[in-house]
Design a protein around this motif. Sequence first.
Motif, PDB file in Angstrom:
ATOM      1  N   TYR A 192     -28.406  17.259  23.771  1.00 29.14           N
ATOM      2  CA  TYR A 192     -28.502  17.320  22.302  1.00 29.14           C
ATOM      3  C   TYR A 192     -27.545  18.366  21.758  1.00 29.14           C
ATOM      4  O   TYR A 192     -26.833  18.120  20.790  1.00 29.14           O
ATOM      5  CB  TYR A 192     -29.929  17.686  21.868  1.00 29.14           C
ATOM      6  N   ASP A 193     -27.532  19.552  22.405  1.00 30.01           N
ATOM      7  CA  ASP A 193     -26.634  20.628  21.962  1.00 30.01           C
ATOM      8  C   ASP A 193     -25.203  20.153  21.965  1.00 30.01           C
ATOM      9  O   ASP A 193     -24.459  20.326  20.997  1.00 30.01           O
ATOM     10  CB  ASP A 193     -26.711  21.827  22.916  1.00 30.01           C
ATOM     11  N   THR A 194     -24.845  19.526  23.091  1.00 27.02           N
ATOM     12  CA  THR A 194     -23.457  19.116  23.237  1.00 27.02           C
ATOM     13  C   THR A 194     -23.103  18.055  22.214  1.00 27.02           C
ATOM     14  O   THR A 194     -21.989  18.048  21.673  1.00 27.02           O
ATOM     15  CB  THR A 194     -23.227  18.606  24.662  1.00 27.02           C
ATOM     16  N   PHE A 195     -24.049  17.186  21.934  1.00 26.90           N
ATOM     17  CA  PHE A 195     -23.825  16.190  20.885  1.00 26.90           C
ATOM     18  C   PHE A 195     -23.546  16.896  19.564  1.00 26.90           C
ATOM     19  O   PHE A 195     -22.607  16.554  18.842  1.00 26.90           O
ATOM     20  CB  PHE A 195     -25.054  15.279  20.775  1.00 26.90           C
ATOM     21  N   GLY A 196     -24.364  17.904  19.262  1.00 30.04           N
ATOM     22  CA  GLY A 196     -24.159  18.656  18.024  1.00 30.04           C
ATOM     23  C   GLY A 196     -22.799  19.318  17.992  1.00 30.04           C
ATOM     24  O   GLY A 196     -22.103  19.282  16.973  1.00 30.04           O
ATOM     25  N   GLU A 197     -22.412  19.899  19.128  1.00 28.77           N
ATOM     26  CA  GLU A 197     -21.128  20.608  19.136  1.00 28.77           C
ATOM     27  C   GLU A 197     -19.956  19.640  18.994  1.00 28.77           C
ATOM     28  O   GLU A 197     -18.972  19.947  18.330  1.00 28.77           O
ATOM     29  CB  GLU A 197     -21.005  21.437  20.417  1.00 28.77           C
ATOM     30  N   THR A 198     -20.089  18.482  19.641  1.00 33.53           N
ATOM     31  CA  THR A 198     -19.041  17.475  19.466  1.00 33.53           C
ATOM     32  C   THR A 198     -18.929  17.096  17.993  1.00 33.53           C
ATOM     33  O   THR A 198     -17.826  16.925  17.461  1.00 33.53           O
ATOM     34  CB  THR A 198     -19.376  16.226  20.297  1.00 33.53           C
ATOM     35  N   THR A 199     -20.076  17.000  17.345  1.00 31.19           N
ATOM     36  CA  THR A 199     -20.055  16.665  15.917  1.00 31.19           C
ATOM     37  C   THR A 199     -19.397  17.775  15.112  1.00 31.19           C
ATOM     38  O   THR A 199     -18.685  17.499  14.143  1.00 31.19           O
ATOM     39  CB  THR A 199     -21.488  16.428  15.428  1.00 31.19           C
ATOM     40  N   VAL A 200     -19.623  19.037  15.515  1.00 33.07           N
ATOM     41  CA  VAL A 200     -18.978  20.147  14.801  1.00 33.07           C
ATOM     42  C   VAL A 200     -17.464  20.033  14.921  1.00 33.07           C
ATOM     43  O   VAL A 200     -16.726  20.192  13.934  1.00 33.07           O
ATOM     44  CB  VAL A 200     -19.468  21.501  15.353  1.00 33.07           C
ATOM     45  N   ILE A 201     -16.988  19.736  16.134  1.00 33.45           N
ATOM     46  CA  ILE A 201     -15.541  19.591  16.328  1.00 33.45           C
ATOM     47  C   ILE A 201     -15.012  18.444  15.475  1.00 33.45           C
ATOM     48  O   ILE A 201     -13.976  18.565  14.809  1.00 33.45           O
ATOM     49  CB  ILE A 201     -15.242  19.357  17.816  1.00 33.45           C
ATOM     50  N   PHE A 202     -15.745  17.359  15.489  1.00 35.15           N
ATOM     51  CA  PHE A 202     -15.400  16.203  14.649  1.00 35.15           C
ATOM     52  C   PHE A 202     -15.287  16.626  13.189  1.00 35.15           C
ATOM     53  O   PHE A 202     -14.292  16.353  12.518  1.00 35.15           O
ATOM     54  CB  PHE A 202     -16.486  15.143  14.854  1.00 35.15           C
ATOM     55  N   THR A 203     -16.299  17.373  12.716  1.00 31.75           N
ATOM     56  CA  THR A 203     -16.307  17.791  11.317  1.00 31.75           C
ATOM     57  C   THR A 203     -15.145  18.721  11.013  1.00 31.75           C
ATOM     58  O   THR A 203     -14.496  18.592   9.966  1.00 31.75           O
ATOM     59  CB  THR A 203     -17.631  18.500  10.994  1.00 31.75           C
ATOM     60  N   ALA A 204     -14.870  19.652  11.944  1.00 32.77           N
ATOM     61  CA  ALA A 204     -13.771  20.589  11.702  1.00 32.77           C
ATOM     62  C   ALA A 204     -12.448  19.849  11.641  1.00 32.77           C
ATOM     63  O   ALA A 204     -11.600  20.148  10.783  1.00 32.77           O
ATOM     64  CB  ALA A 204     -13.741  21.653  12.794  1.00 32.77           C
ATOM     65  N   GLY A 205     -12.263  18.878  12.539  1.00 31.17           N
ATOM     66  CA  GLY A 205     -11.028  18.097  12.506  1.00 31.17           C
ATOM     67  C   GLY A 205     -10.865  17.377  11.184  1.00 31.17           C
ATOM     68  O   GLY A 205      -9.806  17.435  10.546  1.00 31.17           O
ATOM     69  N   ILE A 206     -11.946  16.729  10.736  1.00 28.74           N
ATOM     70  CA  ILE A 206     -11.902  16.040   9.446  1.00 28.74           C
ATOM     71  C   ILE A 206     -11.620  17.033   8.317  1.00 28.74           C
ATOM     72  O   ILE A 206     -10.842  16.763   7.399  1.00 28.74           O
ATOM     73  CB  ILE A 206     -13.248  15.325   9.197  1.00 28.74           C
ATOM     74  N   GLY A 207     -12.261  18.224   8.413  1.00 25.92           N
ATOM     75  CA  GLY A 207     -12.089  19.230   7.367  1.00 25.92           C
ATOM     76  C   GLY A 207     -10.648  19.674   7.251  1.00 25.92           C
ATOM     77  O   GLY A 207     -10.100  19.755   6.143  1.00 25.92           O
ATOM     78  N   VAL A 208     -10.007  19.959   8.395  1.00 20.35           N
ATOM     79  CA  VAL A 208      -8.606  20.379   8.355  1.00 20.35           C
ATOM     80  C   VAL A 208      -7.750  19.284   7.745  1.00 20.35           C
ATOM     81  O   VAL A 208      -6.881  19.547   6.902  1.00 20.35           O
ATOM     82  CB  VAL A 208      -8.119  20.729   9.771  1.00 20.35           C
ATOM     83  N   LEU A 209      -8.029  18.054   8.131  1.00 20.67           N
ATOM     84  CA  LEU A 209      -7.252  16.956   7.568  1.00 20.67           C
ATOM     85  C   LEU A 209      -7.413  16.902   6.055  1.00 20.67           C
ATOM     86  O   LEU A 209      -6.442  16.742   5.316  1.00 20.67           O
ATOM     87  CB  LEU A 209      -7.719  15.627   8.173  1.00 20.67           C
ATOM     88  N   LEU A 210      -8.647  17.071   5.585  1.00 17.43           N
ATOM     89  CA  LEU A 210      -8.884  16.994   4.143  1.00 17.43           C
ATOM     90  C   LEU A 210      -8.183  18.131   3.419  1.00 17.43           C
ATOM     91  O   LEU A 210      -7.558  17.933   2.381  1.00 17.43           O
ATOM     92  CB  LEU A 210     -10.386  17.049   3.858  1.00 17.43           C
ATOM     93  N   ILE A 211      -8.274  19.348   3.988  1.00 22.14           N
ATOM     94  CA  ILE A 211      -7.705  20.501   3.298  1.00 22.14           C
ATOM     95  C   ILE A 211      -6.185  20.412   3.253  1.00 22.14           C
ATOM     96  O   ILE A 211      -5.567  20.681   2.225  1.00 22.14           O
ATOM     97  CB  ILE A 211      -8.144  21.798   4.010  1.00 22.14           C
ATOM     98  N   LEU A 212      -5.584  20.028   4.362  1.00 24.42           N
ATOM     99  CA  LEU A 212      -4.128  20.095   4.424  1.00 24.42           C
ATOM    100  C   LEU A 212      -3.456  18.817   3.951  1.00 24.42           C
ATOM    101  O   LEU A 212      -2.271  18.822   3.712  1.00 24.42           O
ATOM    102  CB  LEU A 212      -3.675  20.422   5.844  1.00 24.42           C
TER     103      LEU A 212
END
Lengths: 341, 121
Positions: free
Chosen positions: A140-160
């Motif tokens: 479960y933890d790892t699933f959450g962390e993968t989702t965090v990485i996913f979110t951060a990647g999307i976030g950088v794309l949106l910002i830049l």
Amino acid sequence: MLLLIAGTMAVLLVRNLFVATMLLGIVSFTMALIFISLDAVDVAFTEAAVGAGISTVLYIGTLALVGSQEKDKPRFAAGPMVICLAVGAVLYYATYEMPRFGEADNPVHTHVAPRYIEDSPTEIGVPNMVTSVLASYRGYDTFGETTVIFTAGIGVLLILRQRRRRKNEDDETDVPLDEGKTGRKGSLSGLGSEHDLIPHVIAKLLIPFIFVFALYVQFHGDYGPGGGFQAGVIFAAGIILYALVFSLEYARHVINEKAILLLISAGVLLYGGVGVASMLLGGNFLDYNVLASDPVAGQHLGILLVELGVGITVTAAMLAIFYAFVGRADLIAAKAEQENN
Amino acid sequence: MSFGFFNYWVFIILLMIGLYTVMSRSNLVKKMIGLSLFQISVFLFYISMGKISGGTAPIVVENITDGAAPVYSNPLPHVLILTAIVVGIATTALGLSLVVRIRESFGTIDEEEILEMKDGA
């Protein structure tokens, strides 16, 4: 250890941000060596690939965009220094309440860890306990962390990328491939000059091995140090090397941004899909025992798929972040060129 | 490395250097570097806690020569830090991309200059 302290002091004191970034890379690498001596081979692996590799590239990418010199003179900040010394003193005092370093009966080692160590060879059947804890016991933890990485990647794309899209609509500064003026000067993608023979030859030799090594790390992670996180970072590093040496345009031919977006979500979906599949087969979410007729084989299958999902997401997220930074540099270079004309 | 609390002291020193960098430097990239140092020191703390003297890496070994059961270091901190490193780089990238946008909007990445601009406006 003392090298570490010296390195961090230098990072603090040095004026040029490029030098600070390089020193940070050295500190990370030294830290990776210390992790090996502390038996944390998987962590050392990750730290070397991420801290000394990808993060240095990212900092340099940022510095190319924002300039590398700090403005004011180094000055002594009394307030923060007092706070730091006070907090440090409190923490130093607290270490005397800590259990001594390296003893087997420390509280850390008496809670759930013995169960992981004793039962994972029979329950999971994967020699690398870090992998079995990562992907199965704490899935479960790892699933959450993968989702965090996913979110951060999307976030950088949106910002830049936000401004870029609007600009394209306004004055069409999108630099097309076939015009041949892809911002050679001052932009990161312009690093790939056709005249640098030695980097080209060396990179061509190295990149296949980097990919093979990444695949080995990915699929051998059950048995030795490695796994999806490390393999993803190494795979991304191979493509980033290609982009740095041969220019981003060539790298876009290999894997374009749409494909990255698809992959970044495909990884998370694969991870979640394994969980849902195990639910449909009558187990709990992410309970791999039901995936095959034999629980141990099911665990093997589940861990393999889940690590694959993690690897795909990490690769794609790292590439998305890198492309966003470099694409931004290109955009600014194109803009400057336009203003000059 | 069996001298008592040495690892914890190094952790504290690194942590404080990172904290001081974040608080005293006004350059935003330098602040991000300070955060990275802070993060690395926490990793060291966790991994130090997981170490057992005389233990080995938590990978099951089949052929034990002297017949004694091997002592494995604690795998749990390794798992936590392993994922934290990758999550850390992702969030650092997010921070750096914000720095890039700030630079584009304000023309500077110096915190004090940005605040002056805000007061002047």
